[in-house]
Enzyme design. Structure first.
Site, PDB file in Angstrom:
ATOM      1  CB  SER A   1      -3.704   5.699  21.442  1.00 35.92           C
ATOM      2  OG  SER A   1      -2.461   5.512  20.754  1.00 35.92           O
TER       3      SER A   1
ATOM      4  CD  GLU B   1       2.087   3.325  20.162  1.00 35.87           C
ATOM      5  OE1 GLU B   1       2.482   2.414  20.785  1.00 35.87           O
ATOM      6  OE2 GLU B   1       2.680   3.901  18.963  1.00 35.87           O
TER       7      GLU B   1
ATOM      8  CE1 TYR C   1      -0.973   8.015  25.229  1.00 39.56           C
ATOM      9  CE2 TYR C   1      -0.425   6.421  23.561  1.00 39.56           C
ATOM     10  CZ  TYR C   1      -1.084   7.544  24.048  1.00 39.56           C
ATOM     11  OH  TYR C   1      -2.015   8.166  23.325  1.00 39.56           O
TER      12      TYR C   1
END
Length: 324
Positions: free
Chosen positions: A127, A129, A151
């Site tokens: 990801s 992120e 996460y």
């Protein structure tokens, strides 16, 4: 016929990937939690239209024996590990289960494949992120990670696990560092779907307000339907590697609101309220990907941002108009 196993098959990406692989003639198997099998209308709505064409197996990413049992039985040629607790805000609220599911789940799948199906090709859903507080713009496969959420941290751990299996065990394992990708199948808790579903409700007179957090957060948004093709492409290469998948174009949450509301003839300024409740504890202001590496092997973003937003609004208008 090649056999494939997908974790997270009931999610947005899992459903599009299933359609993609069925069209290519794969025998598709999916791992789902038993609770999903007991409540298919609610938990499997994204794949119900293909349910007769796929094989579902009850297992838990928190149980190594259940993962082993499924993998040993199927003996897949390819494995796409998409399952995760993927909503960033929830990861702050329940960081322990996020870490447990995302890190251990990835480790369990990798370990089971290495032991019982070592020739299977593995894809890990990374990801953007993972970049978090970005060190450079745009971000590439070599950009340093600085995750800003549980996460993001869990995905960095999964990325390194995947690379370790590739380098340590000569295992065909790839990570796709996918930037934000949306669709009408996105969950309602995500900001993009929250916007388009509220636009539909406001247009139909069902509500008159949309409360959001940071409108100035900027993201590289693409369409999930296109991004699953990039996942498949990675596993078709001679050598395993990691790839950024992105459009390279950035828009703000404010831009998303403006396009969505204007599409139905409304001014977002009259309905959107900024609420501190929806700000992250540690904000990620800007994510922008450089997809040159995956473009060199044949993938290219085609669907434009405006078309993605409008498609999501159209689908939500249709759905809301059917609800009383």
């Amino acid at each position: 016929m090649k056999k494939v196993i997908i974790t997270g098959i009931t999610g947005q990406d899992g459903s599009y990937l299933t359609e993609f692989l069925l069209e290519k003639g794969y025998e598709v198997h999916g791992i789902v939690r038993r609770v999903a099998l007991e409540d298919p209308a609610h938990r499997m709505w994204r794949i119900n239209h293909m349910i007769k064409d796929i094989h579902l197996h009850a297992a838990s990413l928190e149980s190594f024996p259940s993962i082993v049992k499924v993998i040993n039985k199927i003996q897949p040629d390819e494995c796409y590990h998409l399952a995760a607790q993927s909503f960033v805000s929830y990861s702050f609220e329940d960081e322990f289960s996020t870490m447990n599911t995302n890190i251990n789940g990835t480790h369990f799948v990798l370990a089971a494949l290495r032991e019982f199906c070592p020739d299977c090709k593995f894809y890990f859903a990374g990801s953007s992120e993972m970049f978090g507080k970005v060190k450079e713009v745009p971000q590439t496969e070599k950009t340093q990670f600085h995750p800003r959420s549980p996460y993001g941290i869990s995905k960095v751990a999964g990325f390194h696990l995947t690379r370790n299996y590739r380098e340590g065990y000569n295992f065909f394992a790839c990570s796709g560092i996918l930037f934000n990708h949306e669709s009408p199948r996105r969950g309602y808790e995500f900001v993009t779907r929250k916007i388009t579903s509220h636009v539909a409700k406001i247009k139909l007179g069902k509500t008159n307000q949309l409360r959001l957090g940071n409108l100035d957060a900027r993201r590289d948004w693409g369409h999930a339907k296109e991004y699953v093709g990039a996942m498949w492409l990675m596993l078709q290469q001679e050598q395993p590697d990691d790839y950024v998948v992105a459009t390279g174009i950035v828009h703000s949450v404010r831009d998303f609101c403006k396009i969505a509301f204007e599409y139905v003839g409304l001014d977002f300024n009259e309905y959107v309220v900024v609420d501190p409740l929806y700000f992250r504890p540690a904000e990620v202001e800007l994510l922008q990907g450089n997809a040159e590496k995956i473009e060199k092997i044949g993938w290219k973003n085609q669907i434009k941002f405006q078309d993605l937003v409008r498609e999501m609004v159209d689908v939500d208008l249709e759905r809301e108009s059917r609800r009383h």
